[in-house]
Design a protein around this motif. Structure first.
Motif, PDB file in Angstrom:
ATOM      1  N   CYS A  24     -21.762  13.367  52.323  1.00  0.00           N
ATOM      2  CA  CYS A  24     -22.339  14.560  52.936  1.00  0.00           C
ATOM      3  C   CYS A  24     -23.609  14.110  53.642  1.00  0.00           C
ATOM      4  O   CYS A  24     -24.574  13.699  53.009  1.00  0.00           O
ATOM      5  CB  CYS A  24     -22.651  15.608  51.876  1.00  0.00           C
ATOM      6  SG  CYS A  24     -23.342  17.122  52.570  1.00  0.00           S
ATOM      7  N   GLY A  25     -23.584  14.115  54.975  1.00  0.00           N
ATOM      8  CA  GLY A  25     -24.731  13.639  55.745  1.00  0.00           C
ATOM      9  C   GLY A  25     -24.469  12.258  56.296  1.00  0.00           C
ATOM     10  O   GLY A  25     -23.362  11.939  56.705  1.00  0.00           O
ATOM     11  N   SER A  26     -25.491  11.419  56.273  1.00  0.00           N
ATOM     12  CA  SER A  26     -25.384  10.050  56.780  1.00  0.00           C
ATOM     13  C   SER A  26     -25.148   9.077  55.629  1.00  0.00           C
ATOM     14  O   SER A  26     -25.613   9.299  54.520  1.00  0.00           O
ATOM     15  CB  SER A  26     -26.673   9.651  57.499  1.00  0.00           C
ATOM     16  OG  SER A  26     -26.840  10.429  58.663  1.00  0.00           O
ATOM     17  N   LEU A  27     -24.442   8.006  55.922  1.00  0.00           N
ATOM     18  CA  LEU A  27     -24.194   6.947  54.942  1.00  0.00           C
ATOM     19  C   LEU A  27     -25.288   5.905  55.125  1.00  0.00           C
ATOM     20  O   LEU A  27     -25.203   5.050  56.006  1.00  0.00           O
ATOM     21  CB  LEU A  27     -22.807   6.338  55.159  1.00  0.00           C
ATOM     22  CG  LEU A  27     -22.388   5.222  54.204  1.00  0.00           C
ATOM     23  CD1 LEU A  27     -22.289   5.740  52.779  1.00  0.00           C
ATOM     24  CD2 LEU A  27     -21.068   4.630  54.658  1.00  0.00           C
ATOM     25  N   ASP A  28     -26.346   5.986  54.314  1.00  0.00           N
ATOM     26  CA  ASP A  28     -27.462   5.063  54.509  1.00  0.00           C
ATOM     27  C   ASP A  28     -27.183   3.702  53.869  1.00  0.00           C
ATOM     28  O   ASP A  28     -26.167   3.498  53.201  1.00  0.00           O
ATOM     29  CB  ASP A  28     -28.781   5.672  54.047  1.00  0.00           C
ATOM     30  CG  ASP A  28     -28.951   5.778  52.540  1.00  0.00           C
ATOM     31  OD1 ASP A  28     -28.257   5.067  51.780  1.00  0.00           O
ATOM     32  OD2 ASP A  28     -29.798   6.576  52.116  1.00  0.00           O
ATOM     33  N   LEU A  29     -28.081   2.770  54.068  1.00  0.00           N
ATOM     34  CA  LEU A  29     -27.876   1.386  53.643  1.00  0.00           C
ATOM     35  C   LEU A  29     -27.720   1.269  52.130  1.00  0.00           C
ATOM     36  O   LEU A  29     -26.824   0.558  51.649  1.00  0.00           O
ATOM     37  CB  LEU A  29     -29.017   0.496  54.142  1.00  0.00           C
ATOM     38  CG  LEU A  29     -28.893  -0.983  53.811  1.00  0.00           C
ATOM     39  CD1 LEU A  29     -27.598  -1.571  54.373  1.00  0.00           C
ATOM     40  CD2 LEU A  29     -30.107  -1.731  54.359  1.00  0.00           C
ATOM     41  N   GLU A  30     -28.555   1.929  51.368  1.00  0.00           N
ATOM     42  CA  GLU A  30     -28.455   1.842  49.905  1.00  0.00           C
ATOM     43  C   GLU A  30     -27.115   2.393  49.420  1.00  0.00           C
ATOM     44  O   GLU A  30     -26.475   1.812  48.547  1.00  0.00           O
ATOM     45  CB  GLU A  30     -29.617   2.581  49.238  1.00  0.00           C
ATOM     46  CG  GLU A  30     -29.583   2.517  47.723  1.00  0.00           C
ATOM     47  CD  GLU A  30     -29.581   1.098  47.161  1.00  0.00           C
ATOM     48  OE1 GLU A  30     -28.956   0.893  46.100  1.00  0.00           O
ATOM     49  OE2 GLU A  30     -30.178   0.186  47.767  1.00  0.00           O
ATOM     50  N   GLN A  31     -26.696   3.501  49.971  1.00  0.00           N
ATOM     51  CA  GLN A  31     -25.401   4.075  49.597  1.00  0.00           C
ATOM     52  C   GLN A  31     -24.259   3.153  50.011  1.00  0.00           C
ATOM     53  O   GLN A  31     -23.281   2.991  49.277  1.00  0.00           O
ATOM     54  CB  GLN A  31     -25.231   5.445  50.243  1.00  0.00           C
ATOM     55  CG  GLN A  31     -26.229   6.458  49.734  1.00  0.00           C
ATOM     56  CD  GLN A  31     -26.351   7.656  50.648  1.00  0.00           C
ATOM     57  OE1 GLN A  31     -26.051   7.594  51.830  1.00  0.00           O
ATOM     58  NE2 GLN A  31     -26.801   8.767  50.093  1.00  0.00           N
TER      59      GLN A  31
END
Length: 138
Positions: A24-31
């Motif tokens: 849900c939203g953006s897939l950031d680097l940590e995720q």
């Protein structure tokens, strides 16, 4: 496991040789790193790993996340991915990303876009059966 950041929320669930990703939203680097760690763990334990991804609420995959997936793919392998619920823009981005994965190192990686989760799961089941040499139901 659910991870939330300012850019979005990612839920990872392991189901045997399947890692189910809900974004849900953006897939950031940590995720992204958490997802790749989970897929790598499943692949090491089971000899294969499928990614089942719910992209109905995916907004973006930032450059650093796309790059991390590419770097990971040089030395690690997922068997295949079934993605569902993606809009046209996200299908385009993820299609290009996974084409790069194939070029970088995982030449046998397969990708399927499905309308819904049930269809994506059926595709994974059929792929698994084909890989095992079992008959595939139509």
């Amino acid at each position: 496991m659910t991870a939330s950041t300012s850019s979005g929320t990612v839920r990872l669930t392991r189901e045997g040789d399947v890692v189910h990703l809900q974004i849900c939203g953006s897939l950031d680097l940590e995720q992204t790193r958490q997802m790749l760690d989970r897929v790598g763990q499943v692949s090491r334990e089971m000899g294969r790993a499928y990614l089942l991804a719910d992209l109905t609420q995916l907004v973006s995959i930032p450059h650093d996340s796309r790059r991390a997936i590419g770097v990971w793919s040089k030395t690690h392998h997922a068997t295949a991915a079934a993605l569902y619920g993606a809009n046209f823009a996200m299908r385009t981005v993820t299609s290009l990303l996974f084409q790069a994965v194939r070029l970088i190192g995982n030449k046998h990686f397969e990708l399927e876009f499905a309308r819904d989760e049930a269809t994506a799961r059926r595709w994974i089941d059929a792929h698994r059966a084909r890989q095992s040499g079992l008959p595939v139901d139509a």
